[in-house]
Design a protein around this motif. Sequence first.
Motif, PDB file in Angstrom:
ATOM      1  N   GLY A  66      -4.385   0.731  -7.831  1.00  0.00           N
ATOM      2  CA  GLY A  66      -5.804   0.687  -7.485  1.00  0.00           C
ATOM      3  C   GLY A  66      -6.049   1.368  -6.163  1.00  0.00           C
ATOM      4  N   ARG A  67      -7.308   1.653  -5.918  1.00  0.00           N
ATOM      5  CA  ARG A  67      -7.658   2.264  -4.641  1.00  0.00           C
ATOM      6  C   ARG A  67      -7.993   1.184  -3.629  1.00  0.00           C
ATOM      7  NH1 ARG A  67      -9.135   7.867  -3.716  1.00  0.00           N
ATOM      8  NH2 ARG A  67      -9.492   9.004  -5.629  1.00  0.00           N
ATOM      9  N   VAL A  68      -7.995   1.587  -2.375  1.00  0.00           N
ATOM     10  CA  VAL A  68      -8.404   0.709  -1.282  1.00  0.00           C
ATOM     11  C   VAL A  68      -9.837   1.053  -0.903  1.00  0.00           C
ATOM     12  CG1 VAL A  68      -8.009   0.263   1.180  1.00  0.00           C
ATOM     13  CG2 VAL A  68      -6.081   0.319  -0.417  1.00  0.00           C
ATOM     14  N   ALA A  69     -10.649   0.016  -0.665  1.00  0.00           N
ATOM     15  CA  ALA A  69     -12.046   0.273  -0.311  1.00  0.00           C
ATOM     16  C   ALA A  69     -12.236   0.385   1.190  1.00  0.00           C
ATOM     17  CB  ALA A  69     -12.951  -0.826  -0.859  1.00  0.00           C
ATOM     18  N   ARG A  70     -11.492  -0.437   1.941  1.00  0.00           N
ATOM     19  CA  ARG A  70     -11.743  -0.493   3.387  1.00  0.00           C
ATOM     20  C   ARG A  70     -10.497  -0.896   4.134  1.00  0.00           C
ATOM     21  NH1 ARG A  70     -16.084  -4.083   6.485  1.00  0.00           N
ATOM     22  NH2 ARG A  70     -15.755  -2.724   8.262  1.00  0.00           N
ATOM     23  N   PHE A 121      -9.795  -2.273   8.196  1.00  0.00           N
ATOM     24  CA  PHE A 121     -10.363  -2.494   9.524  1.00  0.00           C
ATOM     25  C   PHE A 121      -9.390  -3.289  10.393  1.00  0.00           C
ATOM     26  CE2 PHE A 121     -12.197  -5.848   6.806  1.00  0.00           C
ATOM     27  CZ  PHE A 121     -11.821  -6.986   7.474  1.00  0.00           C
ATOM     28  N   GLN A 122      -9.597  -3.148  11.692  1.00  0.00           N
ATOM     29  CA  GLN A 122      -8.714  -3.783  12.654  1.00  0.00           C
ATOM     30  C   GLN A 122      -9.127  -5.251  12.818  1.00  0.00           C
ATOM     31  OE1 GLN A 122      -6.600  -1.480  14.822  1.00  0.00           O
ATOM     32  NE2 GLN A 122      -5.444  -3.368  15.116  1.00  0.00           N
ATOM     33  N   ASP A 123      -8.149  -6.150  12.826  1.00  0.00           N
ATOM     34  CA  ASP A 123      -8.426  -7.552  13.114  1.00  0.00           C
ATOM     35  C   ASP A 123      -7.333  -8.025  14.064  1.00  0.00           C
ATOM     36  OD1 ASP A 123      -9.453 -10.071  13.130  1.00  0.00           O
ATOM     37  OD2 ASP A 123      -8.657 -10.642  11.170  1.00  0.00           O
ATOM     38  N   PHE A 132      -8.599  -3.969   2.294  1.00  0.00           N
ATOM     39  CA  PHE A 132      -9.278  -4.467   1.100  1.00  0.00           C
ATOM     40  C   PHE A 132      -8.884  -3.576  -0.074  1.00  0.00           C
ATOM     41  CE2 PHE A 132     -13.407  -6.476   3.059  1.00  0.00           C
ATOM     42  CZ  PHE A 132     -12.646  -7.519   3.550  1.00  0.00           C
ATOM     43  N   GLY A 133      -8.039  -4.085  -0.936  1.00  0.00           N
ATOM     44  CA  GLY A 133      -7.609  -3.282  -2.077  1.00  0.00           C
ATOM     45  C   GLY A 133      -7.838  -4.009  -3.379  1.00  0.00           C
ATOM     46  N   VAL A 134      -7.299  -3.449  -4.429  1.00  0.00           N
ATOM     47  CA  VAL A 134      -7.415  -4.069  -5.739  1.00  0.00           C
ATOM     48  C   VAL A 134      -6.139  -3.760  -6.493  1.00  0.00           C
ATOM     49  CG1 VAL A 134      -8.455  -2.043  -6.871  1.00  0.00           C
ATOM     50  CG2 VAL A 134      -8.956  -4.328  -7.750  1.00  0.00           C
ATOM     51  N   LYS A 149      -8.701  -8.658  -6.882  1.00  0.00           N
ATOM     52  CA  LYS A 149      -8.955  -8.054  -5.590  1.00  0.00           C
ATOM     53  C   LYS A 149      -7.827  -8.485  -4.662  1.00  0.00           C
ATOM     54  CE  LYS A 149     -12.388  -7.731  -1.966  1.00  0.00           C
ATOM     55  NZ  LYS A 149     -13.705  -7.971  -1.451  1.00  0.00           N
ATOM     56  N   GLU A 152      -6.143  -8.562  -0.667  1.00  0.00           N
ATOM     57  CA  GLU A 152      -6.338  -8.352   0.769  1.00  0.00           C
ATOM     58  C   GLU A 152      -4.971  -8.421   1.423  1.00  0.00           C
ATOM     59  OE1 GLU A 152      -9.715 -10.500   2.451  1.00  0.00           O
ATOM     60  OE2 GLU A 152      -8.566 -10.802   4.300  1.00  0.00           O
ATOM     61  N   ARG A 169     -15.034 -13.437  16.967  1.00  0.00           N
ATOM     62  CA  ARG A 169     -14.873 -12.415  18.005  1.00  0.00           C
ATOM     63  C   ARG A 169     -15.749 -12.685  19.218  1.00  0.00           C
ATOM     64  NH1 ARG A 169     -13.607 -10.842  13.295  1.00  0.00           N
ATOM     65  NH2 ARG A 169     -11.863  -9.422  12.934  1.00  0.00           N
ATOM     66  N   CYS A 222     -10.143   3.410 -10.921  1.00  0.00           N
ATOM     67  CA  CYS A 222      -9.321   3.289  -9.716  1.00  0.00           C
ATOM     68  C   CYS A 222      -9.522   1.944  -9.042  1.00  0.00           C
ATOM     69  CB  CYS A 222      -9.641   4.414  -8.728  1.00  0.00           C
ATOM     70  SG  CYS A 222     -11.243   4.248  -7.899  1.00  0.00           S
ATOM     71  N   LYS A 259     -11.768   1.051  -6.786  1.00  0.00           N
ATOM     72  CA  LYS A 259     -12.250   1.046  -5.403  1.00  0.00           C
ATOM     73  C   LYS A 259     -13.514   0.202  -5.276  1.00  0.00           C
ATOM     74  CE  LYS A 259     -12.653   4.235  -1.475  1.00  0.00           C
ATOM     75  NZ  LYS A 259     -12.613   5.632  -1.023  1.00  0.00           N
ATOM     76  N   ALA A 278     -12.382  -3.357  -5.033  1.00  0.00           N
ATOM     77  CA  ALA A 278     -11.671  -3.585  -3.774  1.00  0.00           C
ATOM     78  C   ALA A 278     -12.639  -3.852  -2.628  1.00  0.00           C
ATOM     79  CB  ALA A 278     -10.795  -2.370  -3.440  1.00  0.00           C
ATOM     80  N   LEU A 333     -14.097  -8.323 -12.565  1.00  0.00           N
ATOM     81  CA  LEU A 333     -14.340  -7.454 -11.423  1.00  0.00           C
ATOM     82  C   LEU A 333     -15.223  -6.271 -11.870  1.00  0.00           C
ATOM     83  CD1 LEU A 333     -10.888  -7.403  -9.586  1.00  0.00           C
ATOM     84  CD2 LEU A 333     -12.972  -8.619  -8.957  1.00  0.00           C
ATOM     85  N   ARG A 385     -18.766   4.430  -2.220  1.00  0.00           N
ATOM     86  CA  ARG A 385     -17.379   4.863  -2.063  1.00  0.00           C
ATOM     87  C   ARG A 385     -16.776   5.392  -3.355  1.00  0.00           C
ATOM     88  NH1 ARG A 385     -16.481  -0.762   0.857  1.00  0.00           N
ATOM     89  NH2 ARG A 385     -16.959  -0.223   3.020  1.00  0.00           N
TER      90      ARG A 385
END
Lengths: 648, 293, 126
Positions: free
Chosen positions: A456-460, A462-464, A471-473, A480, A482, B217, C24, C26, C29, C40, C74
């Motif tokens: 699957g693709r990754v949507a996002r 981000f730094q934490d 965020f993938g699938v 989904k 994470e 945060r 895919c 996305k 996700a 989903l 996206r």
Amino acid sequence: MRTGVFVCWCGLNIGGVVDVPRVVQEISGYPGVARAVDYRYMCSDPGQQLIKDTIREERLDSVVIAACSPGMHEATFQTVAESGGVNPYRCEIANIREQCSWPHQNEPGKATRKAVELIRAAVEKVRGDEALSALSIPVTRRALVIGAGIAGMQAALDIAEAGHEVVLVERLPHIGGHMAQLSETFPTLDCSQCILTPKTSEVGRHPRIRLVTNSEVESVSGYVGNFTVRIRRRATYVNWDLCTGCGLCTEKCPSKTPSAFERGLAKEPAVTIAFPQAVPHKPVIRAEACRHLTSGKCGVCEKACPVGAIDFEQQDLLLEEKVGAIVVATGYDLHPKAKVGEYGYGVYPDVIDGLEFERLNSASGPTQGEIRRPSDGKVPKEVVFIQCVGSRDQENGYPYCSKICCMYTAKHARLYKHKVPDGQPYVFYMDIRAGGKGYEEFVQEATDEGVLYLRGRVARVFQDGDRLVVFGVDTLSGKKVEIHADMVVLATAIVPASGAKELARTLKLATDRYGFFSEAHPKLRPVESLTRGIYIAGCAQAPKDIPDTVTQAGSAAAKVLALFSAERLSHSPTVAAVDEELCSGCGVCVEACAYDARTLDVRRRVAVVNDVLCEGCGTCAVACPNGATRQKNMARSQVLSMIDAVVG
Amino acid sequence: MGYSYFPGCTLRAKARGFESSALASARVLGIHLEELANWQCCGATFPLQVDNSFPLVSPARTLASARRMGERLVTLCSACYNVLKRTNHVMRTDADRRDKVNAFIEEDYRGDLEVVHFLEVLRDDLGFDALARSVKVPLSGLAAAPYYGCLLLRPADELAFDDPEAPHILEDFLSALGCRVVDHPYKIECCGSYVALEPGELASGPSRMVVESARARGARVIVTSCPLCQYNLDVSQQGAHGRNGAGVPVIYFTQLLAIALGLPEDVLGFEGHVISPGPLLRSIGAMGSEATA
Amino acid sequence: MVSSENRRKLLDISGEDVTSCYQCGKCSAGCAMAAMMDLLPHQVIRLVQLGQVEEALASRTIWLCASCLACSARCPRGVSLPNVMESLRVTLLRLGGRHLDPVRLPADVLENAPEQALVAGLRKYT
């Protein structure tokens, strides 16, 4: 005039739509047609024999072949005509396949009528054709190769080994291309430098290779066999004839800025040799980073150099070279960072691309080969690899597959696992494309070694805190996903090297919509450009891996060698010609010509044609206001009678 | 700076403070907003069915009447902005649907109007530098988290409002007011929108993620321009989620603007909050102790 | 049963031809509502590709889609998933069904929710 008309069925391609017997019947009575015959496959040996026999039996002085596009078989039939005794330029092709039977499949009646009209037009044209003989041009047996990555080096070596001189131009100060940045190579995991350096040093010392680095091609004129190339060698500010490569200048230089070779992961001095095995092993001063060149201060390197090689006054140098063939091997770049906003590429330091990972993994890289992430130098314990970033993404990147990412991502994940055995690599993929010798096995070993593949693709991203949230699938489980990772590696799309577009303009070469150089035929002429004498190799043409690149480079070299095998080349005689009595010297033709084939003879005030540059496109003949320029075998009278034959 | 102005239904009912704080601030900043004479509800959500153009009628009628007043129409509410701007895009680019809608509303409107959000007026026409100079009560150190949600950002090609993955207009705005901007990853994630009407607590999950992302945060206030986001984020803190002083008030950007401009408290219109902004604003001296917020 | 007829009916409503989707994921996700969904988003699209619309219509997912457009923004294949979700909702609503009964909304929602929520919700759910 005794013209023979030969109508091909092309199996069902033409015969399944066009009523061929009827076409033969209708054309048989047309003025000038001595004989019309049909055959199932005219290009076959019996078909060719039929043409030759008919020429003899009917004492033909011209032939019309009604068949497929002249792009396919014009040369075949011209040769047949010639061997039968007819001048090859009195052989015309009526395209009744691509321009008739294929587009009119649903209207056989109309297609048949159109076929007759196309053949009549061709008979009219051949009626006016002159008997011509091919032009002959000399060949300079010396080649230019643009780009000294693995493709350019291989092509240069193959040509040089066959006995011809090669001018090898490289934009960077050193040769080796991206392969010099790689740590290991798939599918054998051998060290990239170890297999590359034998090539770079061979190129560096080869008596027939003239290496011109830190240089770019500025202009090209001429034509196949006879190109004149102007090359700008940018100032290095170091006299390489004096320099011994001792490295004292680079040690002393106080100005440190991010290194392009290290993809910004390390700094380098303003006077630098990019990597230890660089060929030539000579430093250059990067003017934009040098304190002396930007502000007139410093000059430490000058004082440090024991042989006085530092030369702040050095100027660019313009070189001119005469060559007979050109190989374009300009390679690739990676998809720009700014365009992958959803993954924070270019924002978060621990989101890196494949080449950056190569540097992290390289013994000569910024971490001496230890996998340490850029932000804080920690060894990442969870690493997410994302494939198809910008590739296969028509909306936000490019629709094409970059071809090598499945393999190098598997390689990265495995190398990571070898170096960090308790770490966990994850790979997000859409499809695994591992067609190649030993490739699928290589990917399977990756899963055996503990690489977890998620489909699957990754949507996002981000730094934490000090981690990256992904965020993938996983579409296989329908979940989904994470993942909290320490580092993210993006397999970004392969794009043409920067500057490729400008080079294409300089060389007047076609590119595809992405900027990759276009080959003459995607299957049958994959290394030739559409311009005779210019060849393409490696990623300049399309994304490809090292084995394919080396293969293509060898193939381009073979084409160059074939060109160099004869002392003279032949060129089509169907070029423009000028009736000097009618020419007023206005110069409209010069403006109209796309091939620089038309010039003005200022002294005699007439326009002239350089036959070997002329591609016979006819633009100048149409542009000429008083009919002084004519196109051989495409005279005005011929065109008008062709039109009459169709509409009349 | 003169514009026609579309309030929308929510600003005349549940989100009065959004409008009163905006209009009072605009007056002080020399931005003239002239309310449309005959406006009607935009429909609150852009219709995603292409075989039915009827839901475009109401926003198109608003656009056509705004065009007679000038070339730029300002909205405050993110939803109005989204629906009006997207409808305008249809009227500009889709001849077929434009003809249908025009035939119904008996107009010949072609999308030649610019729909702008009040934030864009502050950024592009007034300028955030000029705004910073107008601040009377700097909100120094107020840890404020911007929240964009969806309607301001997407679809990016039609709205062209800001970078959809890394927007910064609210950050720049908050900085101009003197706030300490708290960046948080959920600022572009959806709050759940109208799914809030679904029964049960499930639907508030996304909103709780947003609030938690900001709170963790260090944000002490969340700033938005959408009444539905404001409601969802606020209500998600009902009960246990917002107890023990852990709640983060959710307010409109114009309310913070009015405070920074030193406007009287009666324009703020804080009403019906689950997490009241009063204690926070009093604690930083931005509101007087007698206020009834 | 696999049916291309069903896919075409939805296409008329949504304007989105889902055949270009290459699964895919996305969209899924990055979906903010995914945690509550039974299918989903990419799975709904897959069912529509196959014409197995009944299963998609029975899914909670189509009512949980908040039309936030994070997915379509996206999508590498340019599929407007929210349009497809709407076409599925509308297929049921045009048959006279409704997902939400305004009369049964809780009093505190009716009293406190902004008008925008009620108008948008009623437009999507009835």
